[in-house]
Design a protein around this motif. Structure first.
Motif, PDB file in Angstrom:
ATOM      1  N   MET A  33       0.480 -18.683 -11.608  1.00 56.74           N
ATOM      2  CA  MET A  33       0.834 -18.546 -10.178  1.00 56.74           C
ATOM      3  C   MET A  33       1.617 -17.246  -9.944  1.00 56.74           C
ATOM      4  O   MET A  33       2.567 -16.954 -10.662  1.00 56.74           O
ATOM      5  N   ILE A  34       1.155 -16.508  -8.953  1.00 57.90           N
ATOM      6  CA  ILE A  34       1.856 -15.254  -8.672  1.00 57.90           C
ATOM      7  C   ILE A  34       3.035 -15.539  -7.748  1.00 57.90           C
ATOM      8  O   ILE A  34       2.877 -16.200  -6.721  1.00 57.90           O
ATOM      9  N   ASN A  35       4.193 -15.064  -8.151  1.00 53.24           N
ATOM     10  CA  ASN A  35       5.368 -15.234  -7.313  1.00 53.24           C
ATOM     11  C   ASN A  35       5.389 -14.101  -6.284  1.00 53.24           C
ATOM     12  O   ASN A  35       5.661 -12.946  -6.604  1.00 53.24           O
ATOM     13  N   THR A  36       5.089 -14.473  -5.042  1.00 52.12           N
ATOM     14  CA  THR A  36       4.936 -13.423  -4.024  1.00 52.12           C
ATOM     15  C   THR A  36       6.272 -12.808  -3.628  1.00 52.12           C
ATOM     16  O   THR A  36       6.303 -11.818  -2.909  1.00 52.12           O
ATOM     17  N   ARG A  37       7.378 -13.415  -4.076  1.00 49.45           N
ATOM     18  CA  ARG A  37       8.682 -12.850  -3.722  1.00 49.45           C
ATOM     19  C   ARG A  37       9.220 -11.971  -4.838  1.00 49.45           C
ATOM     20  O   ARG A  37      10.288 -11.391  -4.708  1.00 49.45           O
ATOM     21  N   SER A  38       8.469 -11.950  -5.957  1.00 49.64           N
ATOM     22  CA  SER A  38       8.978 -11.159  -7.088  1.00 49.64           C
ATOM     23  C   SER A  38       8.898  -9.680  -6.758  1.00 49.64           C
ATOM     24  O   SER A  38       8.081  -9.239  -5.955  1.00 49.64           O
ATOM     25  N   LEU A  39       9.780  -8.940  -7.420  1.00 46.35           N
ATOM     26  CA  LEU A  39       9.832  -7.492  -7.202  1.00 46.35           C
ATOM     27  C   LEU A  39       8.514  -6.848  -7.619  1.00 46.35           C
ATOM     28  O   LEU A  39       8.013  -5.932  -6.960  1.00 46.35           O
ATOM     29  N   THR A  40       7.930  -7.387  -8.721  1.00 40.91           N
ATOM     30  CA  THR A  40       6.663  -6.833  -9.216  1.00 40.91           C
ATOM     31  C   THR A  40       5.592  -6.951  -8.140  1.00 40.91           C
ATOM     32  O   THR A  40       4.878  -5.988  -7.847  1.00 40.91           O
ATOM     33  N   PHE A  41       5.516  -8.148  -7.542  1.00 44.52           N
ATOM     34  CA  PHE A  41       4.488  -8.364  -6.527  1.00 44.52           C
ATOM     35  C   PHE A  41       4.723  -7.452  -5.324  1.00 44.52           C
ATOM     36  O   PHE A  41       3.813  -6.816  -4.809  1.00 44.52           O
ATOM     37  N   ARG A  42       6.003  -7.371  -4.922  1.00 52.46           N
ATOM     38  CA  ARG A  42       6.290  -6.555  -3.742  1.00 52.46           C
ATOM     39  C   ARG A  42       6.006  -5.074  -4.014  1.00 52.46           C
ATOM     40  O   ARG A  42       5.492  -4.365  -3.157  1.00 52.46           O
ATOM     41  N   LEU A  43       6.330  -4.659  -5.242  1.00 56.58           N
ATOM     42  CA  LEU A  43       6.030  -3.261  -5.606  1.00 56.58           C
ATOM     43  C   LEU A  43       4.527  -3.009  -5.524  1.00 56.58           C
ATOM     44  O   LEU A  43       4.085  -2.002  -4.966  1.00 56.58           O
ATOM     45  N   ALA A  44       3.758  -3.972  -6.097  1.00 57.76           N
ATOM     46  CA  ALA A  44       2.298  -3.823  -6.101  1.00 57.76           C
ATOM     47  C   ALA A  44       1.771  -3.807  -4.668  1.00 57.76           C
ATOM     48  O   ALA A  44       0.889  -3.009  -4.319  1.00 57.76           O
ATOM     49  N   ALA A  45       2.358  -4.678  -3.804  1.00 58.48           N
ATOM     50  CA  ALA A  45       1.905  -4.737  -2.416  1.00 58.48           C
ATOM     51  C   ALA A  45       2.181  -3.411  -1.705  1.00 58.48           C
ATOM     52  O   ALA A  45       1.334  -2.863  -1.003  1.00 58.48           O
ATOM     53  N   TRP A  46       3.377  -2.885  -1.939  1.00 55.91           N
ATOM     54  CA  TRP A  46       3.724  -1.599  -1.344  1.00 55.91           C
ATOM     55  C   TRP A  46       2.795  -0.505  -1.856  1.00 55.91           C
ATOM     56  O   TRP A  46       2.356   0.363  -1.110  1.00 55.91           O
ATOM     57  N   TYR A  47       2.526  -0.580  -3.148  1.00 54.22           N
ATOM     58  CA  TYR A  47       1.669   0.411  -3.779  1.00 54.22           C
ATOM     59  C   TYR A  47       0.283   0.344  -3.151  1.00 54.22           C
ATOM     60  O   TYR A  47      -0.311   1.357  -2.788  1.00 54.22           O
ATOM     61  N   PHE A  48      -0.197  -0.891  -2.982  1.00 55.27           N
ATOM     62  CA  PHE A  48      -1.515  -1.115  -2.380  1.00 55.27           C
ATOM     63  C   PHE A  48      -1.562  -0.503  -0.972  1.00 55.27           C
ATOM     64  O   PHE A  48      -2.468   0.250  -0.631  1.00 55.27           O
ATOM     65  N   CYS A  49      -0.546  -0.826  -0.161  1.00 56.07           N
ATOM     66  CA  CYS A  49      -0.530  -0.339   1.221  1.00 56.07           C
ATOM     67  C   CYS A  49      -0.492   1.190   1.235  1.00 56.07           C
ATOM     68  O   CYS A  49      -1.213   1.839   2.006  1.00 56.07           O
ATOM     69  N   THR A  50       0.354   1.755   0.382  1.00 54.73           N
ATOM     70  CA  THR A  50       0.486   3.213   0.362  1.00 54.73           C
ATOM     71  C   THR A  50      -0.850   3.846  -0.023  1.00 54.73           C
ATOM     72  O   THR A  50      -1.316   4.784   0.635  1.00 54.73           O
ATOM     73  N   VAL A  51      -1.447   3.306  -1.105  1.00 50.06           N
ATOM     74  CA  VAL A  51      -2.712   3.882  -1.563  1.00 50.06           C
ATOM     75  C   VAL A  51      -3.786   3.709  -0.481  1.00 50.06           C
ATOM     76  O   VAL A  51      -4.573   4.624  -0.222  1.00 50.06           O
ATOM     77  N   ALA A  52      -3.786   2.543   0.200  1.00 48.71           N
ATOM     78  CA  ALA A  52      -4.789   2.292   1.240  1.00 48.71           C
ATOM     79  C   ALA A  52      -4.657   3.324   2.353  1.00 48.71           C
ATOM     80  O   ALA A  52      -5.649   3.909   2.810  1.00 48.71           O
ATOM     81  N   ILE A  53      -3.415   3.580   2.767  1.00 49.69           N
ATOM     82  CA  ILE A  53      -3.207   4.548   3.861  1.00 49.69           C
ATOM     83  C   ILE A  53      -3.628   5.954   3.400  1.00 49.69           C
ATOM     84  O   ILE A  53      -4.353   6.672   4.108  1.00 49.69           O
ATOM     85  N   ILE A  54      -3.208   6.306   2.171  1.00 49.51           N
ATOM     86  CA  ILE A  54      -3.555   7.645   1.665  1.00 49.51           C
ATOM     87  C   ILE A  54      -5.072   7.785   1.560  1.00 49.51           C
ATOM     88  O   ILE A  54      -5.650   8.797   1.968  1.00 49.51           O
ATOM     89  N   CYS A  55      -5.726   6.727   1.040  1.00 46.12           N
ATOM     90  CA  CYS A  55      -7.183   6.766   0.871  1.00 46.12           C
ATOM     91  C   CYS A  55      -7.874   6.914   2.224  1.00 46.12           C
ATOM     92  O   CYS A  55      -8.788   7.718   2.378  1.00 46.12           O
ATOM     93  N   ALA A  56      -7.387   6.126   3.223  1.00 46.75           N
ATOM     94  CA  ALA A  56      -8.025   6.177   4.539  1.00 46.75           C
ATOM     95  C   ALA A  56      -7.886   7.574   5.131  1.00 46.75           C
ATOM     96  O   ALA A  56      -8.847   8.147   5.659  1.00 46.75           O
ATOM     97  N   LEU A  57      -6.676   8.146   5.019  1.00 51.40           N
ATOM     98  CA  LEU A  57      -6.464   9.491   5.562  1.00 51.40           C
ATOM     99  C   LEU A  57      -7.319  10.510   4.825  1.00 51.40           C
ATOM    100  O   LEU A  57      -7.968  11.364   5.442  1.00 51.40           O
ATOM    101  N   ALA A  58      -7.319  10.388   3.470  1.00 48.31           N
ATOM    102  CA  ALA A  58      -8.072  11.354   2.664  1.00 48.31           C
ATOM    103  C   ALA A  58      -9.561  11.242   2.982  1.00 48.31           C
ATOM    104  O   ALA A  58     -10.243  12.249   3.181  1.00 48.31           O
ATOM    105  N   ALA A  59     -10.082   9.991   3.075  1.00 50.73           N
ATOM    106  CA  ALA A  59     -11.507   9.790   3.326  1.00 50.73           C
ATOM    107  C   ALA A  59     -11.895  10.371   4.687  1.00 50.73           C
ATOM    108  O   ALA A  59     -12.919  11.047   4.826  1.00 50.73           O
TER     109      ALA A  59
END
Ligand code: ADP
Length: 472
Positions: free
Chosen positions: A1-27
């Motif tokens: 079970m993934i702990n959605t409140r864990s720092l790891t998860f939040r870091l990954a979520a932030w990373y995902f959002c950042t990469v998504a925005i960068i990818c969308a802009l770059a594309a």
């Protein structure tokens, strides 16, 4: 079970959002750049075609308009979309392709010798056109070349597909990387947490392993270790205090017990019984005093003894202390002096506590000063401080002992202190009271010459017109 409140998860979520925005802009950027490049390529192609057409017409021009029309019709099946007009804009020849798609044989108005681009054609078959007025031999002609606007649409479409398809792949990869990076970066924190969890009051001397990484984790481990150090110190102080307190309580309790037992062992005369009762009374008094002091210290430690400070003049307090000291000193033949500055001594203080502090110092001075000595109470104010001191001509305190006098239960001479009714807590309480007043309590002493205890209280901003608490 993934702990959605864990720092790891939040870091990954932030990373995902950042990469998504960068990818969308770059594309979007890539796509726009690609489209503009393709349009440029289209225009360049048309430019070269215009040059080519001009060169071709140079060869056939001597034959006149008919020859031009005939030769253009010859090459028309090759699929190139060309049209040629005379200098007045009358059509000389047009490729079949253009005619088929209903492109009106009309050159743009005011065309010069520079190339001009335009769009045209039909909605189903949009065209990009390039125009130029050229002079070939004695003729002035208007040349028009065209290309389907959708010529490179396939390339752009393929590029868009690649971009869109690679997007989820990049995002999944980025999320995976984010999770992996998060876990990797926080692994030492998890290790520190595990280690910290194993430290309890039983093994408070254990410390966390400090990585030699010169980074935040090293600082975190060092900070936690420093905290453990302080906790351990405070624990051992508490343990020592409990042991000392039990020991101190044990002595009078044993005396009370023995006195009572002795009295009851057999028939006693009245004198013997009175003597025993007096012993019991004396030791009970000592026990009560000790327990009172202990309670006071405990309350101070718990921060409950925070003084209710009020603005007052310390002068009358010093006068009272001197009078009290004189009464106590009379039996011991000790002279008590008071050196008090004529001006007021404004302090923010809890009267009862300040009285107690003074009493502890005066009591010690009288207790340790032999007959014939002198105790002086002094009070003065500077622009920033109010200084109160108690000096005596007693035996003084040796330099080795001096740093310990404020420690709990510390006494240079246990027996003497006990005999004089001391608990070894007086100066500890005195310093605690001083601290509650934001003041400093220091001692200077010279063996054989006497001791000087000084309280330095911060002088409050004082308006002489403002009434202060009257010391009664
Ligand atoms: P006590 O109850 O023993 O007086 P305190 O905490 O008041 O405990 O003092 C601690 C010790 O400091 C005393 O036992 C004594 O050895 C030393 N001391 C305190 N005041 C004086 C003084 N005025 N002159 C010499 N020694 C002093």
């Amino acid at each position: 079970m993934i702990n959605t409140r864990s720092l790891t998860f939040r870091l990954a979520a932030w990373y995902f959002c950042t990469v998504a925005i960068i990818c969308a802009l770059a594309a979007t950027g890539y796509w726009l750049a690609m489209r503009s490049e393709l349009n440029y390529a289209l225009d360049q192609g048309l430019r070269y075609r215009l040059i080519g057409l001009r060169e071709f017409l140079k060869v056939v021009e001597p034959g006149g308009d008919r020859e031009i029309a005939a030769r253009l019709n010859d090459i028309s099946p090759l699929g190139e979309l060309n049209q040629v007009f005379d200098a007045n804009g009358a059509l000389i020849a047009q490729s079949q392709g253009l005619a088929r798609h209903g492109v009106s044989p009309q050159p743009p108005r005011g065309l010069g010798f520079d190339i001009r681009y335009s769009t045209g054609g039909t909605p189903d078959f949009p065209l990009r056109l390039a125009w130029q007025r050229v002079t070939i031999g004695s003729h002035t002609l208007i040349l028009g070349v065209a290309d389907p606007q959708r010529k490179f649409e396939g390339v752009l479409g393929a590029f868009t597909t690649v971009l869109l398809l690679s997007m989820p792949f990049i995002l999944v990869l980025a999320t995976g990387c984010g999770l992996w990076l998060g876990r990797r970066a926080l692994a030492p924190v998890a290790r520190i947490t595990d280690q910290a969890r194993t430290i309890t009051e039983r093994n408070l001397s254990a410390r966390l392993a400090v990585p030699d990484s010169q980074d935040e984790l090293q600082r975190l481990s060092e900070t936690l270790n420093a905290m453990l150090e302080r906790i351990e110190e405070s624990f051992s102080r508490t343990r020592q205090f409990t042991a000392d307190a039990s020991h101190e309580l044990r002595a009078p309790m044993t005396l009370i017990y023995t006195a009572a037992q002795h009295s009851l062992r057999r028939e006693r005369s009245r004198e013997e019984l009175v003597d025993s009762m007096q012993k019991i009374l004396r030791e009970s008094r000592r026990t009560t005093a000790l327990v009172d002091d202990l309670l006071l210290l405990a309350r101070g430690d718990a921060g409950k003894e925070s003084a209710g400070l009020e603005l007052m003049d310390a002068g009358p307090l010093l006068r009272d202390a001197a009078e009290q000291a004189a009464a106590m000193a009379a039996a011991k033949d000790i002279r008590v002096g008071l050196e008090l500055a004529p001006e007021a001594l404004p302090v923010n203080a809890d009267e009862a506590q300040l009285r107690r502090l003074l009493l502890i110092l005066v009591d010690n001075a009288l207790k340790y000063t032999p007959s014939g000595g002198r105790v002086t109470i002094h009070g003065a104010a500077s622009p920033t401080d109010v200084t109160i001191s108690v000096a005596d001509t007693g035996p003084g305190i040796s330099p080795d002992d001096l740093p310990h006098v404020f420690e709990r239960f510390w006494r240079a001479d246990k027996v003497r202190s006990r005999e004089a009714g001391g608990t070894g807590l007086g100066l500890t309480i005195a310093r605690q009271i001083a601290e509650l007043h934001g003041a400093r309590l220091d001692v200077q002493s010279e063996v054989g010459r006497g001791s000087l205890f000084t309280i330095r209280l911060p002088k409050p901003a004082w308006d002489p017109a403002r009434p202060w608490r009257e010391v009664i």
